[in-house]
Write an enzyme that holds these catalytic residues in place. Structure first.
Site, PDB file in Angstrom:
ATOM      1  CD  GLU A  65       8.416  -8.633   9.812  1.00  0.00           C
ATOM      2  OE1 GLU A  65       8.275  -9.319  10.836  1.00  0.00           O
ATOM      3  OE2 GLU A  65       8.844  -9.101   8.739  1.00  0.00           O
ATOM      4  CB  CYS A 122      15.836  -2.664   4.519  1.00  0.00           C
ATOM      5  SG  CYS A 122      14.853  -3.515   3.288  1.00  0.00           S
ATOM      6  CB  CYS A 158       3.645  -6.894  -1.791  1.00  0.00           C
ATOM      7  SG  CYS A 158       4.198  -6.501  -3.474  1.00  0.00           S
ATOM      8  CB  CYS A 194       7.539 -12.066  -6.292  1.00  0.00           C
ATOM      9  SG  CYS A 194       7.436 -10.546  -7.270  1.00  0.00           S
ATOM     10  CB  CYS A 199       8.676 -12.224  -2.228  1.00  0.00           C
ATOM     11  SG  CYS A 199       8.588 -10.812  -1.112  1.00  0.00           S
ATOM     12  N   GLY A 259       6.329  -4.394   0.030  1.00  0.00           N
ATOM     13  CA  GLY A 259       5.594  -3.608  -0.950  1.00  0.00           C
ATOM     14  C   GLY A 259       6.397  -3.248  -2.189  1.00  0.00           C
ATOM     15  CB  SER A 275      13.224  -7.316  -8.683  1.00  0.00           C
ATOM     16  OG  SER A 275      13.546  -6.706  -7.462  1.00  0.00           O
ATOM     17  CG  HIS A 318      14.463 -11.953  -9.645  1.00  0.00           C
ATOM     18  ND1 HIS A 318      15.610 -11.515  -9.022  1.00  0.00           N
ATOM     19  CD2 HIS A 318      13.447 -11.276  -9.061  1.00  0.00           C
ATOM     20  CE1 HIS A 318      15.302 -10.616  -8.098  1.00  0.00           C
ATOM     21  NE2 HIS A 318      13.997 -10.453  -8.108  1.00  0.00           N
ATOM     22  CG  ASN A 336      17.800 -14.581   1.697  1.00  0.00           C
ATOM     23  OD1 ASN A 336      18.823 -15.007   2.193  1.00  0.00           O
ATOM     24  ND2 ASN A 336      17.757 -13.437   1.041  1.00  0.00           N
ATOM     25  CB  CYS A 395      16.572  -9.787  -0.088  1.00  0.00           C
ATOM     26  SG  CYS A 395      15.826  -9.162  -1.551  1.00  0.00           S
TER      27      CYS A 395
END
Length: 275
Positions: free
Chosen positions: A27, A40, A47, A51, A54, A94, A149, A151, A225, A267
């Protein structure tokens, strides 16, 4: 080939399901801003990093994308949308720095005036913190924007969200980021997804400030999200509070509300769909 296109009713964001030559699918997302259009891009099918917040990691890792498959995402989206892409972010499916040599070739192609002619400061690479890849990038002659990233500034919390932290601990990661800034002279973006009751307290903000103070960085705060029921986004008040604590401590911070969330195009929401 494009198999499907979804368009957001909220903000015109488009999400593309693309079929590769071997039948695997990825995607990509096209984001429309007032004065620019951003692609994007994905760098891998799936991946391996897993995480917890995700969707991509939930489908596992299948393979790295080839150079033609990265360029092909830009071409396919430009042709279908009729828009000229002026910005690129490697924040799709990825971990870009685990497909490093192809990533560098793709950046060269995207920046080449005879090919895509995208300004180098309009190309961003987002990594979960692959230290050898970051070290390789500071030798790279291209002045890209590097996003980390993060977090959480707290090792245990970060590891619970991002298993890669056990291999590349956050303290070592930030030492590498400091060297990257020193050697390249470039500012680094810190991506921080805010998750309710996990990393959104005043104390979390203060620890983040301690980790970042004195560094040439800016922070993007991204309310989560959701991809399942395990984690939730904080309230708007909590997001604003975190932002004001960081800002008051002198850390340049913006809150980024994601585009395309109604089509799972925001994201962390991209996933492999091979059914």
């Amino acid at each position: 080939n494009i198999e499907a296109v979804q368009e957001s009713k909220i903000d015109r964001t488009k999400k593309y399901l693309l079929v590769l030559e071997d039948g695997l699918k990825i995607e990509s997302v096209l984001l429309f801003h007032e004065k620019r259009t951003t692609a994007c891009l994905s760098s891998q099918v799936g991946c391996a990093l897993g995480c917890k917040f995700c969707a991509t990691g939930k489908s596992g890792f299948q393979r790295n994308l080839r150079l033609s498959e990265i360029s092909g995402q830009v071409l396919a989206m430009e042709i279908e949308s009729g828009a000229e892409i002026g910005n690129v972010v490697f924040m799709g499916m990825g971990e870009p720095l685990l497909n490093l040599e192809i990533l560098k070739q793709a950046i060269n192609n995207l920046n080449d005036p005879l090919l895509f002619n995208i300004g180098i400061r309009r190309i961003s690479v987002s990594t979960a913190g692959i230290i050898p890849g970051i070290e390789s990038l500071w030798e790279f002659e291209k002045d890209i924007v590097l996003s980390i990233s993060l977090h959480s500034a707290e090792g245990k919390i970060r590891e619970s969200l991002m298993p890669i932290n056990s291999k590349y601990p956050v303290e070592e990661l930030m030492q590498t980021v400091e060297k990257y800034i020193e050697k390249s002279g470039r500012r680094v973006t810190i991506e921080y997804i805010l998750i309710k009751n996990v990393n959104d307290s005043d104390e979390d903000a203060r620890k983040l400030h301690q980790m970042l103070k004195g560094l040439k960085v800016n922070v993007n705060l991204i309310p989560l999200n959701p991809v399942d029921d395990k984690y939730e986004a904080p309230s708007r008040e909590k997001v604003d509070r975190f932002y004001s604590v960081l800002n008051s401590l002198g850390i340049e911070t913006v809150v980024r509300f994601e585009k395309g969330s109604d089509i799972d195009g925001a994201c962390g929401q991209l996933r492999v769909r091979n059914n």
